[in-house]
Design an enzyme around this catalytic site. Structure first.
Site, PDB file in Angstrom:
ATOM      1  N   HIS A   1     -35.332 -36.417   0.850  1.00 37.59           N
ATOM      2  CA  HIS A   1     -35.432 -35.601  -0.377  1.00 37.59           C
ATOM      3  C   HIS A   1     -36.692 -36.023  -1.114  1.00 37.59           C
ATOM      4  O   HIS A   1     -36.715 -37.041  -1.805  1.00 37.59           O
ATOM      5  CB  HIS A   1     -34.194 -35.763  -1.262  1.00 37.59           C
ATOM      6  CG  HIS A   1     -34.163 -34.784  -2.394  1.00 37.59           C
ATOM      7  ND1 HIS A   1     -33.168 -33.838  -2.540  1.00 37.59           N
ATOM      8  CD2 HIS A   1     -35.022 -34.574  -3.425  1.00 37.59           C
ATOM      9  CE1 HIS A   1     -33.414 -33.104  -3.612  1.00 37.59           C
ATOM     10  NE2 HIS A   1     -34.539 -33.538  -4.173  1.00 37.59           N
TER      11      HIS A   1
ATOM     12  N   HIS B   1     -40.629 -34.621  -2.999  1.00 40.33           N
ATOM     13  CA  HIS B   1     -41.401 -33.508  -3.574  1.00 40.33           C
ATOM     14  C   HIS B   1     -42.868 -33.917  -3.660  1.00 40.33           C
ATOM     15  O   HIS B   1     -43.231 -34.708  -4.543  1.00 40.33           O
ATOM     16  CB  HIS B   1     -40.933 -33.171  -4.989  1.00 40.33           C
ATOM     17  CG  HIS B   1     -39.528 -32.674  -5.089  1.00 40.33           C
ATOM     18  ND1 HIS B   1     -39.189 -31.357  -4.871  1.00 40.33           N
ATOM     19  CD2 HIS B   1     -38.371 -33.312  -5.386  1.00 40.33           C
ATOM     20  CE1 HIS B   1     -37.884 -31.208  -5.040  1.00 40.33           C
ATOM     21  NE2 HIS B   1     -37.363 -32.379  -5.350  1.00 40.33           N
TER      22      HIS B   1
ATOM     23  N   LYS C   1     -34.005 -24.326   0.312  1.00 40.28           N
ATOM     24  CA  LYS C   1     -33.441 -25.136  -0.774  1.00 40.28           C
ATOM     25  C   LYS C   1     -32.897 -24.229  -1.871  1.00 40.28           C
ATOM     26  O   LYS C   1     -33.599 -23.343  -2.356  1.00 40.28           O
ATOM     27  CB  LYS C   1     -34.543 -26.040  -1.352  1.00 40.28           C
ATOM     28  CG  LYS C   1     -34.183 -26.752  -2.652  1.00 40.28           C
ATOM     29  CD  LYS C   1     -33.279 -27.939  -2.432  1.00 40.28           C
ATOM     30  CE  LYS C   1     -32.930 -28.643  -3.748  1.00 40.28           C
ATOM     31  NZ  LYS C   1     -34.090 -29.259  -4.399  1.00 40.28           N
TER      32      LYS C   1
ATOM     33  N   HIS D   1     -29.363 -28.605  -4.133  1.00 41.58           N
ATOM     34  CA  HIS D   1     -29.230 -29.511  -5.280  1.00 41.58           C
ATOM     35  C   HIS D   1     -27.816 -29.348  -5.830  1.00 41.58           C
ATOM     36  O   HIS D   1     -27.438 -28.248  -6.250  1.00 41.58           O
ATOM     37  CB  HIS D   1     -30.290 -29.139  -6.327  1.00 41.58           C
ATOM     38  CG  HIS D   1     -30.020 -29.663  -7.692  1.00 41.58           C
ATOM     39  ND1 HIS D   1     -30.681 -30.747  -8.224  1.00 41.58           N
ATOM     40  CD2 HIS D   1     -29.148 -29.244  -8.647  1.00 41.58           C
ATOM     41  CE1 HIS D   1     -30.230 -30.971  -9.440  1.00 41.58           C
ATOM     42  NE2 HIS D   1     -29.301 -30.079  -9.728  1.00 41.58           N
TER      43      HIS D   1
ATOM     44  N   HIS E   1     -28.197 -35.084  -3.880  1.00 45.26           N
ATOM     45  CA  HIS E   1     -27.768 -35.923  -5.016  1.00 45.26           C
ATOM     46  C   HIS E   1     -26.287 -36.323  -4.890  1.00 45.26           C
ATOM     47  O   HIS E   1     -25.988 -37.493  -4.735  1.00 45.26           O
ATOM     48  CB  HIS E   1     -28.018 -35.260  -6.381  1.00 45.26           C
ATOM     49  CG  HIS E   1     -29.380 -34.677  -6.545  1.00 45.26           C
ATOM     50  ND1 HIS E   1     -30.528 -35.429  -6.421  1.00 45.26           N
ATOM     51  CD2 HIS E   1     -29.795 -33.408  -6.806  1.00 45.26           C
ATOM     52  CE1 HIS E   1     -31.582 -34.656  -6.603  1.00 45.26           C
ATOM     53  NE2 HIS E   1     -31.169 -33.424  -6.831  1.00 45.26           N
TER      54      HIS E   1
ATOM     55  N   ASP F   1     -36.616 -38.535  -4.057  1.00 39.21           N
ATOM     56  CA  ASP F   1     -36.783 -37.572  -5.153  1.00 39.21           C
ATOM     57  C   ASP F   1     -37.754 -38.115  -6.204  1.00 39.21           C
ATOM     58  O   ASP F   1     -37.638 -37.793  -7.384  1.00 39.21           O
ATOM     59  CB  ASP F   1     -35.421 -37.256  -5.796  1.00 39.21           C
ATOM     60  CG  ASP F   1     -35.391 -35.881  -6.463  1.00 39.21           C
ATOM     61  OD1 ASP F   1     -36.314 -35.086  -6.226  1.00 39.21           O
ATOM     62  OD2 ASP F   1     -34.451 -35.621  -7.223  1.00 39.21           O
TER      63      ASP F   1
HETATM   64 ZN   LIG Z   1     -35.452 -32.903  -5.881  1.00 44.28          ZN
HETATM   65 ZN   LIG Z   2     -32.266 -31.803  -7.456  1.00 43.66          ZN
END
Ligand SMILES: [Zn+2]
Ligand SMILES: [Zn+2]
Length: 336
Positions: free
Chosen positions: A76, A78, A200, A241, A261, A333
């Site tokens: 996960h 970004h 996603k 998410h 998460h 994340d």
């Molecule tokens: Zn994320």
């Molecule tokens: Zn998220």
């Protein structure tokens, strides 16, 4: 000490490499193999030996007793998440944003991650830039834009924003809004056309979005199922998410494969997830960093308030999932 890492595409083009005198972590056992040698050729491990190796034409590296281990996978990630206040990315020139992505990807590689699964933001251009050696970074599996309903976790417009356009659609560098089965279907097809390796969705409220409570279920069953169906036609899957137990349960019920998460998953839900094919990817690092350093780094009060006890909850959820036998992945994340 910096990890010495190389992306797979680079390894493919290199001469054979022999690592002598290293301690090998193979991921199968906790023990390190002492005084080992490893031959890598065409991006593959060809031989592991407890004696020094040699091969004609191979580059030989004396690891001097350092640990040699497989590249890590950040499930996960970004590349484009360059600012704690995500709405700031909307007013950042794309050229600047991608310089941040370059730095972030290089940092991930330096931390030992040779593959990342981008959960919103990265596109085929970044993938190509790494593959072509223009920038240094891990292999990227990208979702394209993370898809959100209006007023969901991917909608960065605050409640005080009055939309001047009748289309009332948000489209940022990380997320895009799509509402209703037809729009979701089209948005998913669009990301898949642009080479997304997975899709996603945002299916619960989140911390860094300005208008949605964390406890909120997002997207209807029909919208989620439409995304799952479209992804399946490309033989891929949906990651979502989902902080809450309710959202995790809806993921399982509607065919989402990867629950991101899972911060508020309770024991009963963990057992429900464990009995399915779904994975959970906890993201303890970012929640911890937000709690410890967020206010000092300019995290707005509205987001700090939403964070609440989520770090403690997330640790509890990981324990509960582990005990229930849930398949877990590692996600950072990380922001910036
Ligand atoms: Zn994320
Ligand atoms: Zn998220």
């Amino acid at each position: 000490m910096r990890a010495i890492t190389a992306p797979y595409t680079v390894l493919l083009n290199m001469a054979a490499i022999i690592f002598n005198n290293c301690r090998v972590f193979d991921g199968a056992t906790a023990a390190l193999g002492e005084g080992m040698a490893v031959l890598v050729d065409e991006g593959r491990i060809k031989e592991i030996s407890d004696r020094p190796l040699s091969a004609s034409g191979a580059r030989v590296i004396d690891a001097a007793g350092r640990v040699l281990m497989p590249g890590l996978i950040d499930a996960h990630y970004h590349a484009l998440l360059a600012d704690l206040n995500v709405a700031n990315l909307d007013i950042m020139p794309p050229s600047l944003l991608h310089q941040h992505a370059h730095v972030n990807l290089r940092a991930a590689l330096d931390r030992g991650f040779t593959s990342v699964r981008d959960a919103g933001g990265a596109d085929i251009g970044l993938v190509r830039a790494v593959e072509e050696g223009l920038i240094k970074g891990p292999r990227i599996f990208h979702a394209g834009k993370a898809l959100s309903q209006t007023g969901g976790h991917g909608d960065m417009r605050p409640a005080t924003h009055f939309e001047p356009c009748a289309c009332a659609a948000y489209h940022g560098p990380i997320c895009a809004v799509a509402d209703g089965v037809d729009e979701v279907r089209k948005a998913v097809r669009e990301e898949l056309r642009k080479g997304a390796t997975q899709i996603k969705l945002m299916v619960s409220g989140g911390v860094l979005s300005p208008s949605d409570p964390v406890w909120m279920d997002q997207y209807s069953e029909a919208e989620i199922r439409a995304a799952v169906e479209e992804a399946a036609t490309r033989r891929t899957y949906v990651m979502a998410h989902a902080h809450t137990a309710s959202a995790a349960r809806r993921c399982v019920d509607f065919g989402v494969r990867s629950i991101e998460h899972g911060t508020l998953i309770d024991r009963e839900t963990a057992e429900y997830v464990a009995a399915s094919d779904a994975f959970v990817v906890p993201t303890l690092s970012t929640i911890h960093m937000m709690k410890e350093k967020g206010p000092g780094l300019g995290l707005q009060k509205i987001f700090a308030d939403k964070l609440g006890t989520l770090f403690e909850d997330a640790q509890q959820a990981v324990s509960v999932c582990h005990e229930a036998g849930v398949k877990l992945g590692l996600g950072s994340d990380l922001i910036g």
